[in-house]
Scaffold this motif. Sequence first.
Motif, mmCIF file in Angstrom:
data_model
loop_
_atom_site.group_PDB
_atom_site.id
_atom_site.type_symbol
_atom_site.label_atom_id
_atom_site.label_comp_id
_atom_site.label_asym_id
_atom_site.label_seq_id
_atom_site.Cartn_x
_atom_site.Cartn_y
_atom_site.Cartn_z
ATOM 1 N N ALA A 1 37.963 39.287 52.310
ATOM 2 C CA ALA A 1 36.581 39.337 51.844
ATOM 3 C C ALA A 1 36.467 40.217 50.605
ATOM 4 O O ALA A 1 35.633 39.972 49.744
ATOM 5 N N GLN A 2 37.297 41.235 50.498
ATOM 6 C CA GLN A 2 37.236 42.152 49.363
ATOM 7 C C GLN A 2 37.864 41.554 48.102
ATOM 8 O O GLN A 2 37.799 42.144 47.043
ATOM 9 N N ASP A 3 38.486 40.384 48.210
ATOM 10 C CA ASP A 3 39.085 39.733 47.047
ATOM 11 C C ASP A 3 38.168 38.682 46.435
ATOM 12 O O ASP A 3 38.585 37.884 45.618
ATOM 13 N N LYS A 4 36.917 38.674 46.809
ATOM 14 C CA LYS A 4 35.936 37.747 46.240
ATOM 15 C C LYS A 4 35.755 38.047 44.759
ATOM 16 O O LYS A 4 35.961 39.168 44.318
ATOM 17 N N PRO A 5 35.287 37.041 43.999
ATOM 18 C CA PRO A 5 34.958 37.319 42.597
ATOM 19 C C PRO A 5 33.786 38.311 42.522
ATOM 20 O O PRO A 5 32.874 38.244 43.339
ATOM 21 N N VAL A 6 33.846 39.222 41.571
ATOM 22 C CA VAL A 6 32.767 40.198 41.406
ATOM 23 C C VAL A 6 31.702 39.613 40.483
ATOM 24 O O VAL A 6 32.026 38.774 39.643
ATOM 25 N N PRO A 7 30.475 40.017 40.612
ATOM 26 C CA PRO A 7 29.960 40.952 41.612
ATOM 27 C C PRO A 7 29.716 40.251 42.950
ATOM 28 O O PRO A 7 29.522 39.038 42.997
ATOM 29 N N TYR A 8 29.735 41.047 44.022
ATOM 30 C CA TYR A 8 29.403 40.540 45.355
ATOM 31 C C TYR A 8 28.815 41.672 46.182
ATOM 32 O O TYR A 8 28.933 42.841 45.830
ATOM 33 N N TRP A 9 28.160 41.302 47.277
ATOM 34 C CA TRP A 9 27.533 42.278 48.171
ATOM 35 C C TRP A 9 28.494 42.651 49.276
ATOM 36 O O TRP A 9 29.259 41.826 49.763
ATOM 37 N N ALA A 10 28.439 43.905 49.696
ATOM 38 C CA ALA A 10 29.230 44.410 50.813
ATOM 39 C C ALA A 10 28.381 45.475 51.513
ATOM 40 O O ALA A 10 27.226 45.710 51.140
ATOM 41 N N SER A 11 28.953 46.099 52.511
ATOM 42 C CA SER A 11 28.270 47.207 53.179
ATOM 43 C C SER A 11 29.309 48.252 53.540
ATOM 44 O O SER A 11 30.508 47.975 53.544
ATOM 45 N N LEU A 12 28.844 49.461 53.834
ATOM 46 C CA LEU A 12 29.768 50.520 54.211
ATOM 47 C C LEU A 12 30.276 50.247 55.621
ATOM 48 O O LEU A 12 29.492 50.031 56.544
ATOM 49 N N ALA A 13 31.594 50.268 55.772
ATOM 50 C CA ALA A 13 32.223 49.951 57.055
ATOM 51 C C ALA A 13 32.306 51.160 57.968
ATOM 52 O O ALA A 13 32.511 51.022 59.162
ATOM 53 N N SER A 14 32.119 52.332 57.400
ATOM 54 C CA SER A 14 32.345 53.569 58.143
ATOM 55 C C SER A 14 31.095 54.447 58.133
ATOM 56 O O SER A 14 30.241 54.318 57.262
ATOM 57 N N GLY A 15 31.050 55.361 59.085
ATOM 58 C CA GLY A 15 29.961 56.323 59.141
ATOM 59 C C GLY A 15 30.070 57.383 58.063
ATOM 60 O O GLY A 15 29.105 58.100 57.793
ATOM 61 N N GLU A 16 31.235 57.497 57.424
ATOM 62 C CA GLU A 16 31.435 58.424 56.309
ATOM 63 C C GLU A 16 32.309 57.752 55.265
ATOM 64 O O GLU A 16 33.401 57.276 55.585
ATOM 65 N N ALA A 17 31.838 57.688 54.031
ATOM 66 C CA ALA A 17 32.590 57.075 52.943
ATOM 67 C C ALA A 17 32.318 57.856 51.661
ATOM 68 O O ALA A 17 31.172 58.110 51.316
ATOM 69 N N MET A 18 33.395 58.213 50.968
ATOM 70 C CA MET A 18 33.287 59.012 49.746
ATOM 71 C C MET A 18 33.269 58.128 48.501
ATOM 72 O O MET A 18 34.126 57.261 48.345
ATOM 73 N N MET A 19 32.286 58.368 47.628
ATOM 74 C CA MET A 19 32.254 57.739 46.309
ATOM 75 C C MET A 19 32.885 58.723 45.336
ATOM 76 O O MET A 19 32.616 59.927 45.401
ATOM 77 N N ARG A 20 33.720 58.209 44.433
ATOM 78 C CA ARG A 20 34.431 59.055 43.477
ATOM 79 C C ARG A 20 34.121 58.631 42.042
ATOM 80 O O ARG A 20 33.638 57.540 41.799
ATOM 81 N N THR A 21 34.448 59.517 41.101
ATOM 82 C CA THR A 21 34.197 59.241 39.686
ATOM 83 C C THR A 21 35.198 58.253 39.107
ATOM 84 O O THR A 21 34.952 57.687 38.043
#
Length: 158
Positions: A20-40
């Motif tokens: 599912a993560q290999d779909k052409p961008v852009p696409y919609w997803a959701s956070l799979a975990s209760g904690e997820a870090m966004m980085r620069t």
Amino acid sequence: MLRKGALTVVALSLAASAAAQDKPVPYWASLASGEAMMRTGPARTYPGIWLYKRRDLPVRVLKRYESWRLIQDPDGTKGWMLSTMLSDRRSAIVKPGEPRPILSQPSDGAKLRYRAQAGVVGKIEKCSSGWCHIQIGKRDGYIRVADIWGVAPDEVVD
């Protein structure tokens, strides 16, 4: 100790998530975990800029780089996240403003089931003709696409 069947289920779910993560961008997803870090940037060596603590929060995947995804959150913040922190499970968040009606049918004349406050996240099951079937906790109903973030205006979700 995990059984062979359990390992197969885990392997299949990881494979489905990776595909599912290999779909052409852009696409919609959701956070799979209760904690997820966004980085620069697209590596663990880049500084963390946001720690999300809300499983199923919808995000828009804008770019792929190896196992990293450039995402945009509902507030417009952009940053990089590991693809393993994302799920293809569709969700949406109620847009800011007044509580939005959740109706019994996808029609303005349908019976009101309840109202959803801004910021409430629900799972999206189907969308078409400007309406989505949404499940919020144990309750469900139909909401206008214009009232949520996590679905494109003319998108059909099956």
